[in-house]
Design a protein around this motif. Structure first.
Motif, PDB file in Angstrom:
ATOM      1  N   THR A  75       0.749  -1.298  -0.047  1.00 36.39           N
ATOM      2  CA  THR A  75       0.037   0.131  -0.142  1.00 36.39           C
ATOM      3  C   THR A  75       0.888   1.254   0.123  1.00 36.39           C
ATOM      4  N   TYR A  76       2.104   1.426   0.858  1.00 34.98           N
ATOM      5  CA  TYR A  76       2.940   2.460   0.988  1.00 34.98           C
ATOM      6  C   TYR A  76       3.152   2.863  -0.630  1.00 34.98           C
ATOM      7  N   PRO A  95      -3.209  -1.115  13.832  1.00 32.83           N
ATOM      8  CA  PRO A  95      -2.726   0.255  13.122  1.00 32.83           C
ATOM      9  C   PRO A  95      -1.673   0.342  12.402  1.00 32.83           C
ATOM     10  N   ASP A  96      -0.866  -0.883  12.509  1.00 25.84           N
ATOM     11  CA  ASP A  96       0.510  -0.623  11.558  1.00 25.84           C
ATOM     12  C   ASP A  96       1.378   0.373  11.661  1.00 25.84           C
ATOM     13  N   LEU A  97       1.392   0.871  12.991  1.00 26.30           N
ATOM     14  CA  LEU A  97       2.086   2.184  13.338  1.00 26.30           C
ATOM     15  C   LEU A  97       3.553   1.738  13.955  1.00 26.30           C
ATOM     16  N   VAL A 113       2.549   2.518   7.888  1.00 23.88           N
ATOM     17  CA  VAL A 113       1.682   3.587   7.947  1.00 23.88           C
ATOM     18  C   VAL A 113       2.675   4.575   8.508  1.00 23.88           C
ATOM     19  N   SER A 114       3.477   4.079   9.529  1.00 21.30           N
ATOM     20  CA  SER A 114       4.490   5.056  10.082  1.00 21.30           C
ATOM     21  C   SER A 114       5.697   5.846   8.865  1.00 21.30           C
ATOM     22  N   TYR A 115       5.887   4.714   8.015  1.00 20.93           N
ATOM     23  CA  TYR A 115       6.680   4.896   6.917  1.00 20.93           C
ATOM     24  C   TYR A 115       6.032   6.079   6.234  1.00 20.93           C
ATOM     25  N   ALA A 116       4.758   5.747   5.641  1.00 19.76           N
ATOM     26  CA  ALA A 116       4.179   6.655   4.784  1.00 19.76           C
ATOM     27  C   ALA A 116       3.892   7.852   5.282  1.00 19.76           C
ATOM     28  N   GLN A 125      -3.709  13.112   6.364  1.00 20.96           N
ATOM     29  CA  GLN A 125      -3.955  12.462   7.371  1.00 20.96           C
ATOM     30  C   GLN A 125      -4.317  10.965   7.302  1.00 20.96           C
ATOM     31  N   VAL A 126      -4.100  10.154   8.345  1.00 21.47           N
ATOM     32  CA  VAL A 126      -4.430   8.650   8.309  1.00 21.47           C
ATOM     33  C   VAL A 126      -5.576   8.672   9.421  1.00 21.47           C
TER      34      VAL A 126
END
Length: 260
Positions: A75-76, A95-97, A113-116, A125-126
């Motif tokens: 997804t990233y 959350p994949d954070l 998600v943190s990477y993105a 925003q996420v």
């Protein structure tokens, strides 16, 4: 409103979708990534660049089926293709954070998600909907909103939509957000029902310009397992959820097109 891009792409890391015969009937573009190494859970930089080049060449960019949640980091790469300020709406039991303390240079299914958030400036925003593990991975990131599902919290569609500050949205769905009566994945699962998921998805599609939708959360099975009655039942259950999600996206897009 609706899906900006059209078409379906099926990514094949491990032949997960081959047994879902009804799903295969939908016209789609298939990307064969079975030969790639070092892609399960984590992805090394060299392989990541290969994935990105292959994905950029695909023609069908509306809906992308990724396979197992082990590859959710893809997804990233799909988010990097968006050229306008946007919000990521993530349906996921996780959350994949996480941050990769031991694998700082590698993207992973648990940290993408943190990477993105750190590497994609257009990501405003996420919004994460559905995790039952939100407290274990509590985020203080100023651009993250989490709606946990534990069987107690109930959120209205207007509340969900009000948390999305941009007109352009990308939707990512990990089916482990659903309870085990709906699907079976290789990760611990949440408590959401498929009807709740499709209603929220439909509302987003009807209210926002959706750059794309991806779906993961398949259960990887060996060729022998896929022939056994117990696993055949799981395959059919997972396929049914995929078809419901696909149909929600396609129907909302048809409504938008006719309305235009």
């Amino acid at each position: 409103m609706g899906l900006i891009n059209s078409g379906i792409t099926i990514i094949d890391f491990d032949e997960t979708y081959l047994a879902q015969t009804k799903l295969q009937h939908y016209p789609h573009e298939r990307l064969d990534f079975r030969h790639l190494e070092h892609v399960n859970l984590f992805c090394e930089e060299e392989t990541l660049q290969t994935l990105q080049m292959r994905l950029q060449k695909r023609r069908q960019k509306g809906i992308t089926l990724i396979g197992s949640g082990n590859y959710h980091y893809v997804t990233y790469l799909l988010l990097k293709e968006i050229s306008k300020p946007f919000t990521l709406v993530l349906f996921d039991n996780h959350p994949d954070l996480r941050t990769n303390q031991d694998h700082d240079e590698m993207l992973s299914c648990g940290s993408w998600v943190s990477y993105a958030l750190s590497k994609i400036p257009l990501l405003q925003q996420v919004v994460i909907i559905g995790p039952t593990v939100a407290l274990a991975q509590n985020s203080t990131h100023s651009r993250t909103v989490i709606f946990p599902f534990d069987g107690v919290h109930h959120y209205s569609l207007p509340l969900i939509l009000s948390s999305i500050p941009t007109n352009h949205v990308y939707v990512s769905i990990d089916k482990d957000v659903l309870h085990k009566g709906e699907v079976q994945t290789n990760w611990d699962q949440g408590v959401m029902g498929i009807h709740t998921l499709t209603q929220m998805l439909k509302s987003i599609l009807m209210s926002k310009q959706v750059e794309g939708v991806d779906i993961c959360g398949e259960l990887r099975l060996s060729p022998i397992e896929s022939l056994q009655p117990t696993y055949q039942s799981i395959i059919q259950k997972n396929q049914k959820a995929n078809l419901q999600l696909l149909q929600t996206c396609l129907t909302a897009n048809e409504t938008h097109t006719k309305g235009a």
